[in-house]
Design a protein around this motif. Structure first.
Motif, PDB file in Angstrom:
ATOM      1  N   GLN A  16       0.387   7.266  10.440  1.00 23.44           N
ATOM      2  CA  GLN A  16       0.968   6.748  11.711  1.00 23.44           C
ATOM      3  C   GLN A  16       2.007   5.640  11.214  1.00 23.44           C
ATOM      4  O   GLN A  16       1.410   4.498  10.586  1.00 23.44           O
ATOM      5  N   TYR A  17       3.040   5.557  11.532  1.00 23.30           N
ATOM      6  CA  TYR A  17       4.205   4.427  11.259  1.00 23.30           C
ATOM      7  C   TYR A  17       3.712   3.250  12.505  1.00 23.30           C
ATOM      8  O   TYR A  17       3.913   3.573  13.736  1.00 23.30           O
ATOM      9  N   PRO A  18       3.770   1.993  11.903  1.00 21.35           N
ATOM     10  CA  PRO A  18       3.610   0.989  13.022  1.00 21.35           C
ATOM     11  C   PRO A  18       4.979   0.654  13.670  1.00 21.35           C
ATOM     12  O   PRO A  18       5.963   1.208  13.095  1.00 21.35           O
ATOM     13  N   ILE A  19       5.003   0.035  14.788  1.00 18.62           N
ATOM     14  CA  ILE A  19       6.223  -0.151  15.495  1.00 18.62           C
ATOM     15  C   ILE A  19       6.637  -1.423  15.529  1.00 18.62           C
ATOM     16  O   ILE A  19       5.963  -2.466  15.168  1.00 18.62           O
ATOM     17  N   TRP A  20       7.662  -1.927  16.064  1.00 20.65           N
ATOM     18  CA  TRP A  20       8.227  -3.158  16.080  1.00 20.65           C
ATOM     19  C   TRP A  20       7.187  -4.127  17.135  1.00 20.65           C
ATOM     20  O   TRP A  20       7.052  -3.665  18.026  1.00 20.65           O
ATOM     21  N   GLY A  21       6.927  -5.288  16.571  1.00 25.42           N
ATOM     22  CA  GLY A  21       6.215  -6.146  17.222  1.00 25.42           C
ATOM     23  C   GLY A  21       4.756  -5.928  16.991  1.00 25.42           C
ATOM     24  O   GLY A  21       3.977  -6.780  17.508  1.00 25.42           O
ATOM     25  N   GLU A  22       4.396  -4.856  16.419  1.00 23.54           N
ATOM     26  CA  GLU A  22       2.881  -4.696  16.150  1.00 23.54           C
ATOM     27  C   GLU A  22       2.227  -5.520  15.232  1.00 23.54           C
ATOM     28  O   GLU A  22       2.795  -5.880  14.215  1.00 23.54           O
ATOM     29  N   ILE A  23       0.987  -5.952  15.410  1.00 22.30           N
ATOM     30  CA  ILE A  23       0.322  -6.777  14.383  1.00 22.30           C
ATOM     31  C   ILE A  23      -0.620  -5.940  13.213  1.00 22.30           C
ATOM     32  O   ILE A  23      -1.201  -5.342  13.946  1.00 22.30           O
TER      33      ILE A  23
ATOM     34  N   ALA B  91      -1.739   3.282   7.232  1.00 19.36           N
ATOM     35  CA  ALA B  91      -1.407   3.916   5.720  1.00 19.36           C
ATOM     36  C   ALA B  91      -2.343   3.459   4.754  1.00 19.36           C
ATOM     37  O   ALA B  91      -3.134   2.352   4.677  1.00 19.36           O
ATOM     38  N   ARG B  92      -2.502   4.137   3.543  1.00 19.12           N
ATOM     39  CA  ARG B  92      -3.196   3.592   2.429  1.00 19.12           C
ATOM     40  C   ARG B  92      -2.098   3.880   1.193  1.00 19.12           C
ATOM     41  O   ARG B  92      -1.359   4.684   1.403  1.00 19.12           O
ATOM     42  N   ALA B  93      -2.323   3.041   0.247  1.00 18.32           N
ATOM     43  CA  ALA B  93      -1.408   3.232  -1.111  1.00 18.32           C
ATOM     44  C   ALA B  93      -2.330   2.797  -2.204  1.00 18.32           C
ATOM     45  O   ALA B  93      -3.300   2.110  -2.176  1.00 18.32           O
ATOM     46  N   THR B  94      -1.982   3.318  -3.394  1.00 14.95           N
ATOM     47  CA  THR B  94      -2.754   3.143  -4.722  1.00 14.95           C
ATOM     48  C   THR B  94      -1.349   3.008  -5.803  1.00 14.95           C
ATOM     49  O   THR B  94      -0.424   3.776  -5.533  1.00 14.95           O
ATOM     50  N   SER B  95      -1.927   2.387  -6.715  1.00 12.82           N
ATOM     51  CA  SER B  95      -0.856   2.100  -7.738  1.00 12.82           C
ATOM     52  C   SER B  95      -1.214   1.995  -9.152  1.00 12.82           C
ATOM     53  O   SER B  95      -2.539   1.262  -9.050  1.00 12.82           O
ATOM     54  N   THR B  96      -0.548   2.264 -10.258  1.00 15.47           N
ATOM     55  CA  THR B  96      -1.081   1.863 -11.457  1.00 15.47           C
ATOM     56  C   THR B  96      -0.161   0.972 -12.352  1.00 15.47           C
ATOM     57  O   THR B  96       1.262   1.196 -12.198  1.00 15.47           O
ATOM     58  N   TRP B  97      -0.429  -0.161 -12.826  1.00  6.37           N
ATOM     59  CA  TRP B  97       0.547  -1.150 -13.685  1.00  6.37           C
ATOM     60  C   TRP B  97      -0.113  -1.339 -14.982  1.00  6.37           C
ATOM     61  O   TRP B  97      -1.226  -1.052 -15.305  1.00  6.37           O
ATOM     62  N   VAL B  98       1.074  -1.533 -15.761  1.00  5.72           N
ATOM     63  CA  VAL B  98       0.879  -1.645 -17.257  1.00  5.72           C
ATOM     64  C   VAL B  98       1.580  -3.028 -17.763  1.00  5.72           C
ATOM     65  O   VAL B  98       2.529  -3.538 -16.808  1.00  5.72           O
ATOM     66  N   MET B  99       1.228  -3.492 -18.496  1.00  2.00           N
ATOM     67  CA  MET B  99       2.088  -4.721 -19.163  1.00  2.00           C
ATOM     68  C   MET B  99       3.308  -4.345 -20.049  1.00  2.00           C
ATOM     69  O   MET B  99       2.970  -3.619 -21.070  1.00  2.00           O
TER      70      MET B  99
END
Length: 377
Positions: A153-160, A191-199
């Motif tokens: 679900q997308y948050p809306i303007w002014g939402e905390i 929302a949920r998110a995941t990421s992979t990082w390298v140097m």
């Protein structure tokens, strides 16, 4: 002539708020202020400067040199037994689109900001873009290799919002960073998110193993917790000039570069979504995006955005949502377009003479919009 002045590095400590006004204290002849902020007290530590230039840290940024547990200015606190980070934010007017809901690009910007603030609070931050002290010594920077964002679900303007983030290991030489975005009021996860990082070595632009010095800095912050669980990463096919939708002649502006002189990954997403026809965007809303980063994009590169709808043969997975009547596959397609889920494969590439270099591969999933946000008054 050499002159010495004093700048201040913030140090946040928990204390009981008693409503007292700020207090002026003196240590070795130097004044510093302690202010009660809610349940927390903030104190400033004097740091010597030479000829007006800070010897330890720039007083305009005041990067903490020790682990902090609360940052009242950014509305951030350390969570998850001292290794995670939570930041409270309010959705601003410039972060929403025509439907008054937060845009995907704004979500990605919030993820990046909270990740950097997490490193800020750790006391490990050098003067680089999320780089630790050990990374700075070895000319190393972080680069993202893969990212996935799921939006319920997308948050809306002014939402905390409350945004939690934490890190963990990814193989021998990678780091995983996850996020969870929820409503501060109801606790509903948006929302949920995941990421992979390298140097990467900032000078040679080549990937690097994690030095032992850096590993010792970051591994105490690792936990085994995942926002999105994937049994096996989904394969994303490479696109070519035969893609159904192509948007050419895209070129980064100076404002698209970050502190590492990269084209920011949020810009890549914007280019990818621009290739999708408007008729899809009016009816559908993005629910999932997977990105695989392949190559840097330079400020002089001219980029081509490729987009291909999911093949018709895959529509059979949605048969249970629609009843096939007269017209067979055509009616199923119409039902699918009205009620089901659509997917696109994306690609960004740079053309150099007869050769193309991939920048990003992506896959997006879109669900039919179920509501329109409206405001009264």
């Amino acid at each position: 002539m050499t002159t010495f002045t004093l700048s201040y590095v913030p140090c946040f400590n928990t204390s009981c708020y008693n409503g007292d006004p700020p207090r002026i204290n003196t240590v070795h002849g130097a004044n510093y202020t302690t202010m009660n902020l809610g349940r927390f007290a903030m104190s400033a530590t004097p740091v010597a400067s030479v000829n007006g230039k800070p010897a330890v840290v720039d007083e305009r940024t005041m990067i903490p040199t020790q682990k902090q547990f609360v940052d009242p200015f950014r509305q951030g606190v350390i969570i998850l037994d001292g290794v995670g980070y939570r930041q409270t934010v309010v959705v601003r007017s410039y972060e929403v689109g025509p439907d008054k809901a937060v845009t995907l690009q704004s979500i990605l910007n919030l993820l990046q900001e909270t990740a950097l603030n997490h490193v800020w609070m750790s006391g490990l931050l050098g003067d680089g873009f999320g780089a630790t002290h050990g990374m700075m010594k070895n000319n190393l920077i972080w680069v993202v290799s893969r990212m996935q964002v799921q939006v319920d679900q997308y948050p809306i303007w002014g939402e905390i919002l409350e945004i939690d983030t934490w890190v963990g290991a990814s193989g021998k030489n990678g780091m995983r960073r996850d996020w969870e975005i929820r409503s501060h009021t109801t606790g509903i996860v948006f929302a949920r998110a995941t990421s992979t990082w390298v140097m990467m070595n900032e000078k040679t632009r080549r990937l690097s193993k994690i030095p032992n010095e850096v590993r010792a800095e970051i591994t105490p912050w690792f936990i085994n917790k995942q926002a999105i669980v994937e049994e096996s990463p989904e394969k994303i096919n490479k696109l070519d000039d035969n893609a159904k939708y192509i948007n050419s002649g895209l070129q980064p502006k100076r404002s698209d570069l970050d502190m590492n002189h990269h084209v920011n990954n949020v810009k890549y997403v914007g280019w990818m979504l621009e290739a999708i026809p408007d008729e899809y965007l009016e009816t559908y809303q993005l629910s999932n995006i997977i990105l695989e980063y392949r190559r840097e994009c330079g400020s002089s590169d001219v980029v081509q955005s490729l987009c291909e709808p999911e093949d018709d043969k895959d529509i059979t997975k949605y048969v249970d949502r629609c009843t096939i009547g007269v017209g067979g596959a055509t009616e199923l397609w119409n039902c699918f377009m009205n009620e089901g889920t659509i997917r696109f494969t994306h690609g960004l590439q740079v053309k150099e003479e007869s050769k193309c270099h991939e920048i990003v591969r992506g896959k997006t999933t879109w669900k039919k919009r179920t509501n329109r946000y409206s405001f009264c008054g």
